[in-house]
Design a protein around this motif. Structure first.
Motif, mmCIF file in Angstrom:
data_model
loop_
_atom_site.group_PDB
_atom_site.id
_atom_site.type_symbol
_atom_site.label_atom_id
_atom_site.label_comp_id
_atom_site.label_asym_id
_atom_site.label_seq_id
_atom_site.Cartn_x
_atom_site.Cartn_y
_atom_site.Cartn_z
ATOM 1 N N LEU A 115 0.843 -1.191 0.000
ATOM 2 C CA LEU A 115 0.000 0.000 0.000
ATOM 3 C C LEU A 115 0.888 1.254 0.000
ATOM 4 O O LEU A 115 1.737 1.413 0.879
ATOM 5 N N LEU A 116 0.677 2.099 -0.991
ATOM 6 C CA LEU A 116 1.414 3.372 -1.053
ATOM 7 C C LEU A 116 0.421 4.527 -1.091
ATOM 8 O O LEU A 116 -0.625 4.443 -1.735
ATOM 9 N N ILE A 117 0.783 5.587 -0.414
ATOM 10 C CA ILE A 117 -0.094 6.754 -0.309
ATOM 11 C C ILE A 117 0.659 7.960 -0.859
ATOM 12 O O ILE A 117 1.842 8.130 -0.568
ATOM 13 N N ARG A 118 -0.057 8.755 -1.635
ATOM 14 C CA ARG A 118 0.611 9.950 -2.181
ATOM 15 C C ARG A 118 0.584 11.075 -1.156
ATOM 16 O O ARG A 118 -0.460 11.392 -0.590
ATOM 17 N N ARG A 119 1.733 11.694 -0.949
ATOM 18 C CA ARG A 119 1.800 12.827 -0.028
ATOM 19 C C ARG A 119 1.155 14.061 -0.668
ATOM 20 O O ARG A 119 1.119 14.169 -1.896
ATOM 21 N N PRO A 120 0.675 14.986 0.160
ATOM 22 C CA PRO A 120 0.132 16.227 -0.394
ATOM 23 C C PRO A 120 1.196 16.917 -1.249
ATOM 24 O O PRO A 120 2.394 16.756 -1.000
ATOM 25 N N LEU A 121 0.764 17.671 -2.257
ATOM 26 C CA LEU A 121 1.732 18.289 -3.169
ATOM 27 C C LEU A 121 2.605 19.325 -2.469
ATOM 28 O O LEU A 121 3.771 19.506 -2.819
ATOM 29 N N ASP A 122 2.047 20.006 -1.477
ATOM 30 C CA ASP A 122 2.859 20.995 -0.771
ATOM 31 C C ASP A 122 3.483 20.371 0.463
ATOM 32 O O ASP A 122 2.899 19.510 1.089
ATOM 33 N N GLY A 123 4.658 20.820 0.817
ATOM 34 C CA GLY A 123 5.322 20.317 2.013
ATOM 35 C C GLY A 123 6.406 19.308 1.665
ATOM 36 O O GLY A 123 6.717 19.071 0.501
ATOM 37 N N ILE A 124 6.966 18.723 2.702
ATOM 38 C CA ILE A 124 8.076 17.781 2.531
ATOM 39 C C ILE A 124 7.657 16.620 1.637
ATOM 40 O O ILE A 124 6.571 16.071 1.796
ATOM 41 N N TRP A 125 8.525 16.245 0.720
ATOM 42 C CA TRP A 125 8.300 15.106 -0.177
ATOM 43 C C TRP A 125 6.980 15.259 -0.962
ATOM 44 O O TRP A 125 6.297 14.274 -1.256
ATOM 45 N N GLY A 126 6.636 16.498 -1.304
ATOM 46 C CA GLY A 126 5.354 16.769 -1.961
ATOM 47 C C GLY A 126 5.137 15.933 -3.211
ATOM 48 O O GLY A 126 5.932 15.956 -4.129
ATOM 49 N N GLY A 127 4.028 15.202 -3.245
ATOM 50 C CA GLY A 127 3.644 14.413 -4.421
ATOM 51 C C GLY A 127 4.291 13.041 -4.496
ATOM 52 O O GLY A 127 3.936 12.237 -5.358
ATOM 53 N N LEU A 128 5.242 12.748 -3.606
ATOM 54 C CA LEU A 128 5.877 11.416 -3.644
ATOM 55 C C LEU A 128 4.982 10.385 -2.956
ATOM 56 O O LEU A 128 4.042 10.719 -2.247
ATOM 57 N N TRP A 129 5.318 9.117 -3.155
ATOM 58 C CA TRP A 129 4.550 8.015 -2.552
ATOM 59 C C TRP A 129 5.256 7.536 -1.295
ATOM 60 O O TRP A 129 6.485 7.522 -1.226
ATOM 61 N N GLU A 130 4.446 7.133 -0.323
ATOM 62 C CA GLU A 130 5.040 6.674 0.936
ATOM 63 C C GLU A 130 4.191 5.551 1.529
ATOM 64 O O GLU A 130 3.047 5.328 1.136
ATOM 65 N N PHE A 131 4.790 4.853 2.481
ATOM 66 C CA PHE A 131 4.027 3.874 3.250
ATOM 67 C C PHE A 131 3.140 4.649 4.225
ATOM 68 O O PHE A 131 3.329 5.855 4.420
ATOM 69 N N ALA A 132 2.175 3.971 4.833
ATOM 70 C CA ALA A 132 1.284 4.656 5.783
ATOM 71 C C ALA A 132 2.148 5.294 6.868
ATOM 72 O O ALA A 132 2.936 4.606 7.531
#
Ligand code: SF4
Length: 400
Positions: A277-294
């Motif tokens: 399961l990967l979640i996209r981070r909000p576009l603004d802020g750290i790692w904006g738009g990247l995918w991450e684990f929960a």
């Protein structure tokens, strides 16, 4: 004070108006610097080119990033997106995948958005003037000056950290180089010195000198082409200028990540596979738009049980996935990740949700993009993830 005299230390703002170069000094600096640059400059793939798009890409990548790091990214980028049209036609995910690991992801997003703007409104041609370039998202005074002077030969100065340091030392100016008064001074001095015939080379030479000779610590003054006109050198205190950099304190942040997997049965055993399961981070802020684990941010002093409850609530609320108990979750490790302004302590766990999971997505992604997705194990390496998430993936693989 004549123009060529050294100003005193810790000048008041009104004294700064007296800091200047004489006409003779300008001529000497231009000739010495350009002569040095043509012999000693590092050969880099973005040197000697005139393609405004590629110069733009290199300048954006070089912001807050070392040349050695940028090299590999730049070459891959040019291969994948050789023209502004090819970049404009890519998806944000494709762009972020290529940028992943370079940091400051807003740069990539703005570059992408602006490339679409250039193609849609300007027929694929970047504007020639710094003023017009600055209207594009992500292009500030420095990048506009660099593109205008290097690609189009415009008389536009540039000021970056290297240029600030060289100028501060040439005129022995002490103070906070980022203050408004000194920023005004740097831009004025850079414009004054700019070589009218070779503005692009001159700008690059100033930056190159700062990066390779007039370095923050231990400047190599005996090898410097400008030592004859350098006040800091004449005072025997080059490294004292502009002032020792004050490092901002890092804000401590604690996060907890959970690698969630599920097994997806196929029609036969060979087709069965594991997904993450990967979640996209909000576009603004750290790692904006990247995918991450929960991942959840937790209080630095929170007890482990509270942290687990926060994580469980997040996974349940967002994905309707129910973690039965803390005992089902396996610790995979922890580490500290440093940003310039943040010290992030990351702890990571793993939970296998079984097979198959019928989760109900809650909440959408930005601009219609999916907010989360399940990704096959074999496809994970191609996903745009931060260096920290890659480290968690490596920790997971070590125990899986
Ligand atoms: Fe920098 Fe030394 Fe050159 Fe002055 S002489 S510009 S301090 S390297």
């Amino acid at each position: 004070m004549t123009q060529s005299q050294s100003p005193p230390n810790n000048m008041l703002a009104e004294d700064l108006s007296n800091v200047d170069f004489s006409g003779a000094e300008c001529s000497e600096i231009r000739a010495a610097l350009l002569g040095w640059y043509r012999v000693y400059r590092r050969e880099l793939p973005w040197r000697g080119i005139q393609d405004p798009y590629l110069i733009w890409v290199s300048e954006i990548m070089l912001q807050q990033t070392q040349v050695a790091t940028v090299l590999e990214y730049y070459l891959r980028w040019v291969e994948r997106f050789p023209t502004v049209e090819s970049l404009a036609g890519a998806t944000l995910d494709e762009v972020l995948e290529l940028w992943a690991g370079l940091g400051y992801y807003r740069r990539a997003r703005f570059l992408h958005e602006s490339s679409q703007d250039v193609v849609a409104r300007m027929g694929g041609r970047l504007p020639r003037s710094a003023a017009q370039l600055r209207k594009l998202k992500g292009i500030g005074p420095y990048t506009a000056g660099a593109i205008a002077s290097i690609a189009f030969g415009q008389l536009e100065p540039v000021v970056d950290g290297n240029v600030e340091r060289v100028l501060a030392r040439l005129r022995a100016v002490r103070g906070d180089a980022k203050s408004g008064a000194l920023q005004k001074l740097w831009w004025r001095l850079a414009a004054r010195l700019l070589d009218p015939e070779f503005p692009g080379d001159f700008n690059q030479a100033m930056m190159e000198l700062g990066a390779t000779v007039c370095t923050p610590q231990n400047p190599n003054c005996p090898e410097c082409p400008l030592r004859r006109v350098c006040h800091a050198y004449q005072r025997g205190a080059a490294a004292d200028y502009p002032a020792p950099a004050k490092r901002a304190a890092q804000r401590p942040v604690r996060v907890r990540s959970l690698v969630i997997t599920r097994d997806v049965p196929g029609e036969d055993v060979a087709q069965a596979h594991r997904e993450f399961l990967l979640i996209r981070r909000p576009l603004d802020g750290i790692w904006g738009g990247l995918w991450e684990f929960a991942t959840v941010e937790v209080s630095a002093r929170a007890a482990d049980s509270k942290v687990f409850e926060d994580l469980r609530a997040y996974v349940d609320n967002r994905f309707a996935l129910k973690i039965p108990s803390a005992a089902q979750v396996q610790r995979i490790g922890g580490f500290v990740h440093h940003f310039s302004h943040i010290k992030m302590s990351i702890e990571a766990d793993f939970w296998h949700a079984g097979s198959p999971v019928s989760e109900t997505p809650k909440g959408g992604g930005e601009a219609g993009a999916p907010a989360h997705r399940w990704v096959r194990a074999s496809a994970l390496d191609a996903v745009a993830m931060s260096a920290a998430m890659r480290k968690i993936l490596a920790l997971y693989r070590a125990i899986a």
